[in-house]
Design a protein around this motif. Structure first.
Motif, PDB file in Angstrom:
ATOM      1  N   ILE A   1     -38.116   9.771 -18.844  1.00  0.00           N
ATOM      2  CA  ILE A   1     -36.981  10.631 -19.213  1.00  0.00           C
ATOM      3  C   ILE A   1     -35.956   9.863 -20.050  1.00  0.00           C
ATOM      4  N   PHE A   2     -35.835   8.547 -19.788  1.00  0.00           N
ATOM      5  CA  PHE A   2     -34.907   7.756 -20.603  1.00  0.00           C
ATOM      6  C   PHE A   2     -35.404   7.659 -22.047  1.00  0.00           C
TER       7      PHE A   2
ATOM      8  N   ASP B   1     -29.459  11.411 -12.823  1.00  0.00           N
ATOM      9  CA  ASP B   1     -29.268  10.188 -12.035  1.00  0.00           C
ATOM     10  C   ASP B   1     -30.376   9.176 -12.312  1.00  0.00           C
ATOM     11  N   ASN B   2     -31.590   9.664 -12.543  1.00  0.00           N
ATOM     12  CA  ASN B   2     -32.747   8.778 -12.659  1.00  0.00           C
ATOM     13  C   ASN B   2     -32.851   8.050 -13.987  1.00  0.00           C
ATOM     14  N   ILE B   3     -32.132   8.488 -15.016  1.00  0.00           N
ATOM     15  CA  ILE B   3     -32.212   7.742 -16.278  1.00  0.00           C
ATOM     16  C   ILE B   3     -31.719   6.309 -16.110  1.00  0.00           C
ATOM     17  N   LYS B   4     -30.914   6.040 -15.068  1.00  0.00           N
ATOM     18  CA  LYS B   4     -30.374   4.691 -14.848  1.00  0.00           C
ATOM     19  C   LYS B   4     -31.362   3.789 -14.114  1.00  0.00           C
ATOM     20  N   PHE B   5     -32.298   4.375 -13.384  1.00  0.00           N
ATOM     21  CA  PHE B   5     -33.160   3.569 -12.519  1.00  0.00           C
ATOM     22  C   PHE B   5     -33.916   2.505 -13.298  1.00  0.00           C
TER      23      PHE B   5
ATOM     24  N   HIS C   1     -37.963  17.427 -17.402  1.00  0.00           N
ATOM     25  CA  HIS C   1     -36.748  18.179 -17.721  1.00  0.00           C
ATOM     26  C   HIS C   1     -36.077  18.737 -16.469  1.00  0.00           C
ATOM     27  N   THR C   2     -36.608  18.395 -15.308  1.00  0.00           N
ATOM     28  CA  THR C   2     -36.131  18.955 -14.043  1.00  0.00           C
ATOM     29  C   THR C   2     -36.118  17.863 -12.974  1.00  0.00           C
ATOM     30  N   PRO C   3     -35.627  18.141 -11.764  1.00  0.00           N
ATOM     31  CA  PRO C   3     -35.706  17.139 -10.690  1.00  0.00           C
ATOM     32  C   PRO C   3     -37.158  16.829 -10.325  1.00  0.00           C
ATOM     33  N   LEU C   4     -37.381  15.643  -9.761  1.00  0.00           N
ATOM     34  CA  LEU C   4     -38.708  15.267  -9.292  1.00  0.00           C
ATOM     35  C   LEU C   4     -39.201  16.261  -8.246  1.00  0.00           C
ATOM     36  N   LYS C   5     -40.478  16.641  -8.347  1.00  0.00           N
ATOM     37  CA  LYS C   5     -41.082  17.546  -7.379  1.00  0.00           C
ATOM     38  C   LYS C   5     -41.556  16.768  -6.147  1.00  0.00           C
ATOM     39  N   SER C   6     -41.642  17.434  -5.036  1.00  0.00           N
ATOM     40  CA  SER C   6     -42.206  16.806  -3.846  1.00  0.00           C
ATOM     41  C   SER C   6     -43.724  16.788  -3.968  1.00  0.00           C
TER      42      SER C   6
ATOM     43  N   ILE D   1     -39.712   9.422   2.216  1.00  0.00           N
ATOM     44  CA  ILE D   1     -40.320   8.570   1.192  1.00  0.00           C
ATOM     45  C   ILE D   1     -41.840   8.557   1.357  1.00  0.00           C
ATOM     46  N   GLU D   2     -42.315   8.468   2.595  1.00  0.00           N
ATOM     47  CA  GLU D   2     -43.756   8.460   2.848  1.00  0.00           C
ATOM     48  C   GLU D   2     -44.417   9.767   2.407  1.00  0.00           C
ATOM     49  N   LYS D   3     -43.656  10.856   2.458  1.00  0.00           N
ATOM     50  CA  LYS D   3     -44.185  12.163   2.060  1.00  0.00           C
ATOM     51  C   LYS D   3     -43.900  12.480   0.590  1.00  0.00           C
ATOM     52  N   PHE D   4     -43.242  11.563  -0.089  1.00  0.00           N
ATOM     53  CA  PHE D   4     -42.811  11.812  -1.473  1.00  0.00           C
ATOM     54  C   PHE D   4     -42.007  13.106  -1.544  1.00  0.00           C
ATOM     55  N   ASP D   5     -41.139  13.302  -0.558  1.00  0.00           N
ATOM     56  CA  ASP D   5     -40.317  14.508  -0.511  1.00  0.00           C
ATOM     57  C   ASP D   5     -38.976  14.207  -1.163  1.00  0.00           C
ATOM     58  N   PHE D   6     -38.965  14.177  -2.493  1.00  0.00           N
ATOM     59  CA  PHE D   6     -37.776  13.784  -3.242  1.00  0.00           C
ATOM     60  C   PHE D   6     -36.596  14.730  -3.034  1.00  0.00           C
ATOM     61  N   PRO D   7     -36.798  16.039  -2.961  1.00  0.00           N
ATOM     62  CA  PRO D   7     -35.655  16.916  -2.686  1.00  0.00           C
ATOM     63  C   PRO D   7     -34.992  16.631  -1.346  1.00  0.00           C
TER      64      PRO D   7
END
Length: 730
Positions: free
Chosen positions: A171-172, A338-342, A92-97, A610-616
Motif C-alpha cells: 500500500i505504501f 495506519d499500516n503505511i507506516k509499518f 484499498h481497504t482494511p486487512l481482512k481476517s 493474532i493466531e487466527k489472523f483476525d485483524f479486525p
C-alpha cells in the motif's frame, strides 16, 4: 485493448505503474503482490472510468486477488497464498481476517462472486493480459480447497509480522507511485554523533559529569554486546534523552540503519522534543502526530502538498518524532492509513521514551512481539524509563541502574493520613496541607486523579493563596493555555519553580520538565507516583524533598490490578516506616512490576486474535485500549465558527473535484485542531450550554465561550460556573 494502452491512473500506463512498484523491494512475495494487485483494472469498466467515460467502476481488488490465487496455487505454500491474497484484496481497504477470506473462497459469496467470475472471464478474453499474467482458466474447486486450507492454518506472531509487512509495503509503494510516478528511495540519515558532540560543546556540557559518564557507559555496553532489543532504566534527571539519542545515532552508524523513530507518550510534549533535536541537528527532524500541519510548498518552492503530507504520514523521512498512539496503531491497526507506516520500521532504530506509559493491556502482547519484530524488520528497539515495566523478556539493560538509583536521593516518599472520611472534608483537609506547605515560601506540586477534584481543590486554594502564585494543569485546558501555564511556572533561566503552586492531573507526569520544592500525590499506580516524584527537587539542589502520598479522594479510576499491587508494595511499606527514599525506589519498582507480570493477562486476547489472523478484532481491541470508542466523552471545538467553515466547504464543492475537496476539508480540520477538547458528556450536560453540532466534521462547537472556559483552569465544570467570572477569560 492492448496491454500497453491500459491505464492504472489518468495518463499512466498500468505496466509502468506496476514496474515502479516492483522496483521498491526485491522480496519475491512482494513482487508477486505488486504484479497482481491492479490486474482488475484491465476490465472495460475501469478503463472507461479512468478515461472519464463513466462516473464509477466495478471494484478491482477482489478479482485481482482471485486471479493471483488461480495463477499461483501450485507454486506457493498456503501461508504465502493467504498473505499475498489478503494484501491484494485489502490494498484499498482494511486487512481482512483469515476467516473472511476463507469464507469468500469456500462459500462463494453472492453478488461479489458473480462479479469476479464475469471480470475474470473478461481478463481471460484479452490474450495479452492472459499471457503477461499467465492466467489459467477458472477453477472453482481449487478456490474452495484453498478456502478450507486457509481456515485450518496455524499462525503465530512471526506470520502476523510478515503479513503486516507485505501489506504495508504494497500500500505504501502503490500510493507513493500514484502520487509521484516514481519508485521510492529512502533519503539518507544525515544526523550524526558528531552533531550531538558539537551541540554539547556549544552548551558547555561537562564531559566528566555524572550524566556524561552514564551516557558513555550505555553506549559502551551496547557496542560490547549489540542486541536488537535493549532497555535503559535510570532515574529522572539522569540524562536519558540525550543518552538514548547518542545510542540511536551510534547504532544507526554502526549497523547502517536508515531511520531513527523516537516515540513519546503524549502529543503535548512532541514540539518541545522536536525543538531540542532540531537545535542539535539544525533541522532534519520531522514531527508526526494528529495535530501536525503540512506545508504547501516543498524545499524548492513547488506546490507539492500531497507528496509532503504522504512522506510525513508514512514516516519516510530519516528522523521521526512521534507518539505511542501512532506507533502502536502502526503495529496493530488493520486500517490502510495506519499500516503505511509499518514498513518504515524496517532497518530503523526505534526509541520508546517513558515506556511505563505503554497501556498495561499491551504488556503481555509486547513480550511476545518485540523480539520477532526486531528480527524480521532488522530493527533495534531501545526501551527507556525510570520505572520499567516488563514489556520484553530477557532483554539486556544498558544502564548501571543500581549505581544510578543509589546516586540519586532527591526525595523521600511519605504517607499522610487524611483523618476525614467524607470526600468534601477530605478535600478541605488536603487543601490545608497544601496551604501550609505553600505558606513557607516553597513551590508546591499537587497531583490528583480526576479533573473534578483538581478543579475543586484549586477553588478552595484560591481563597488562601495569591492568584499570581496559583496554577492549574489539566486536559480540559486548550494546548495554548497549558503551554502558557508551563512557561509561567518556570524561572527565566531554568525549569525551577519558585514559590508557585500547581494543582494538576496526570498530564504533568511524563515529559514535563519542572522542578518543585515539595509534592503531594493522590494514591495511584506506583509508576505514576514515581513520575510525579520526578518533578520534585528534580535537579537535586534542595537537599532531600518530601513527596507526600495520600489515600484516594473519590472513586477509583485505575485498574484494580495496578492498584492492588501498589497497595501491597508501596502503601503498606509507607505506613510502617518514616518514608521511602529515592535510592530505595528501584527495588520497590521492580518488585511491583514482577507482581504485575504474574497477575496481568492479555485482557483483550490479542495474541489469540493474532493466531487466527483476525485483524479486525485486533484493531477493535486497540481502539478500546486507547479509548477511541469511549462513550463518555465528546470532542468539542471552542472559539471557532464551524458553520462558516461548512459554508466555505460547500462553496468549494461547486468547483473542486473529489480529491481537491477532500484535501480542503482536511486543511480546515487541521486549522481548528488546537481548539478541540475532549469533555465528559456529563460535564457538557451540567454546563447548561447548548452546543451546536457540525454534521460535516462530526463535532460539537461553540464560537463564543465566555463564562464556560477559563484560561487558568480550562472548561468550567458545574461547581466553577458563576465563580470563575472573576478570572480573565480566554
Amino acid at each position: 485493448m492492448e496491454l500497453s494502452e491500459i491505464l492504472s491512473h489518468p495518463g499512466k500506463r498500468l505496466i509502468d505503474h506496476i514496474g515502479r512498484i516492483e522496483a521498491f523491494d526485491g522480496d519475491r512475495l512482494f513482487i508477486l503482490a505488486a504484479k497482481f494487485h491492479d490486474l482488475g483494472k484491465c476490465t472495460e469498466s475501469f478503463q472507461c472510468y479512468i478515461r472519464n467515460k463513466s462516473d464509477s467502476a466495478d471494484p478491482h481488488a477482489g478479482v485481482s486477488a482471485l486471479a493471483f490465487l488461480l495463477a499461483n496455487a501450485d507454486r506457493l505454500s498456503s501461508k504465502e497464498l493467504l498473505m499475498i491474497s489478503d494484501a491484494i484484496f485489502s490494498h484499498h481497504t482494511p486487512l481482512k481476517s483469515r476467516k473472511k477470506l476463507a469464507e469468500t473462497l469456500s462459500v462463494q459469496m453472492g453478488w461479489s462472486w458473480n462479479l469476479w467470475q464475469r471480470q475474470y472471464a473478461e481478463l481471460l478474453a484479452n490474450e495479452e493480459v492472459e499471457r503477461w499474467w499467465n492466467l489459467p482458466g477458472m477453477d472453482k474447486e481449487l478456490l474452495e480447497d484453498l478456502g478450507f486450507d486457509f481456515d485450518e492454518l496455524q499462525m503465530g506472531p512471526e506470520d502476523f509480522i510478515h503479513q503486516k509487512l507485505l501489506y504495508s509495503k504494497l500500500i505504501f509503494a502503490d500510493k507513493y507511485e500514484a502520487i509521484t510516478s516514481k519508485t521510492f528511495h529512502p533519503p539518507a540519515l544525515k544526523c550524526s554523533v558528531e552533531d550531538l558532540e558539537h551541540y554539547k560543546k556549544r552548551k558547555g556540557f561537562d564531559t566528566t559529569s555524572f550524566r556524561s559518564k552514564a551516557a558513555h557507559h550505555i553506549v559502551r555496553n551496547w557496542k560490547e554486546d549489540p542486541q536488537r532489543v535493549v532497555t535503559i532504566t535510570a532515574p529522572t534527571g539522569a540524562g536519558k534523552t540525550l543518552a538514548s539519542l547518542e545510542l540511536a545515532l551510534t547504532i544507526a552508524k554502526k549497523e547502517g540503519k536508515k531511520r531513527i523513530i523516537y516515540a513519546i507518550p503524549f502529543t503535548s510534549i512532541i514540539d518541545q522534543t522536536v525543538a531540542i533535536f532540531s537545535e542539535i541537528f539544525s533541522g532534519g527532524i520531522t514531527a508526526h502526530h494528529y495535530r501536525v500541519a503540512y506545508p504547501e510548498m516543498d524545499e524548492e518552492g513547488h506546490n507539492d502538498y500531497d507528496r509532503i503530507k504522504y512522506l510525513v504520514e508514512s514516516w519516510s523521512h530519516p528522523f521521526i518524532v512521534t507518539t505511542f498512539y501512532q506507533l502502536f496503531f502502526a503495529l496493530f491497526s488493520e486500517h490502510n492509513s495506519d499500516n503505511i507506516k509499518f514498513q518504515s520500521l524496517r532497518n530503523s532504530v526505534v526509541v520508546l521514551d517513558e515506556v511505563q506509559a505503554i497501556p498495561f493491556e499491551l504488556w503481555k502482547v509486547m513480550q511476545q512481539l518485540f523480539e520477532p519484530l526486531a528480527k524480521i524488520l532488522g530493527t533495534v528497539f531501545v526501551l527507556m524509563s525510570a520505572t520499567m515495566p516488563i514489556v520484553a523478556r530477557n532483554v539486556p539493560e544498558l544502564a548501571d541502574k543500581k549505581v544510578l538509583f543509589r546516586s540519586k536521593n532527591r526525595y523521600i516518599l511519605k504517607w499522610i493520613d487524611l483523618k476525614e472520611t467524607d470526600e468534601e472534608r477530605k478535600l478541605e483537609e488536603l487543601a490545608m496541607e497544601v496551604i501550609d506547605a505553600a505558606g513557607r515560601g516553597r513551590s508546591v506540586l499537587c497531583v490528583v486523579n480526576t479533573i473534578k477534584n483538581a478543579k475543586r481543590l484549586y477553588g478552595r486554594l484560591k481563597e488562601n493563596i495569591e492568584e499570581e502564585r496559583l496554577y492549574a494543569l489539566n486536559s480540559y485546558m486548550l494546548p495554548v493555555d497549558r503551554e502558557k501555564t508551563l512557561s509561567a511556572l518556570r524561572t527565566k533561566t531554568s525549569n525551577r519553580v519558585e514559590e508557585k503552586v500547581l494543582i494538576s492531573t496526570q498530564v504533568v507526569e511524563a515529559g514535563v520538565d519542572l522542578d518543585f520544592d515539595i509534592g503531594f500525590r493522590e494514591l495511584a499506580p506506583l509508576s505514576s507516583i514515581i513520575q510525579t516524584a520526578g518533578r520534585i527537587n528534580r535537579e537535586g539542589l534542595r537537599g532531600q524533598a518530601e513527596v507526600k502520598i495520600f489515600d484516594k479522594l473519590g472513586y477509583e479510576i485505575y485498574d484494580s490490578s495496578l492498584m492492588s499491587a501498589t497497595r501491597n508494595h508501596l502503601l503498606i511499606a509507607l505506613q510502617e516506616c518514616d518514608g521511602i527514599e529515592e535510592r530505595q525506589i528501584l527495588k520497590l519498582v521492580e518488585s511491583f512490576f514482577a507482581t504485575l507480570d504474574l497477575t496481568l493477562s492479555d485482557r483483550y486476547e490479542i495474541l489469540k486474535a493474532i493466531e487466527k489472523f483476525d485483524f479486525p478484532k485486533i484493531g477493535e481491541a486497540l481502539r478500546k485500549i486507547f479509548r477511541l470508542e469511549d462513550d463518555y466523552t465528546d470532542s468539542v471545538v471552542l472559539g471557532v465558527d464551524l458553520r462558516e467553515m461548512e459554508r466555505r466547504y460547500f462553496e468549494l464543492e461547486k468547483e473542486f473535484g473529489r480529491w481537491e475537496l477532500k484535501r480542503a476539508k482536511e486543511k480546515m480540520f487541521k486549522s481548528f485542531l488546537p481548539h478541540i477538547l475532549n469533555i465528559k458528556k456529563r460535564d457538557i450536560t451540567k454546563s447548561g450550554v447548548i452546543f451546536k453540532k457540525s454534521d460535516l466534521f462530526g463535532l460539537l462547537y461553540l464560537e463564543e465561550y465566555q463564562g464556560i472556559y477559563s484560561e487558568k483552569t480550562g472548561f468550567l465544570i458545574e461547581e466553577e460556573q458563576g465563580i470563575e467570572g472573576l478570572f480573565e477569560l480566554f
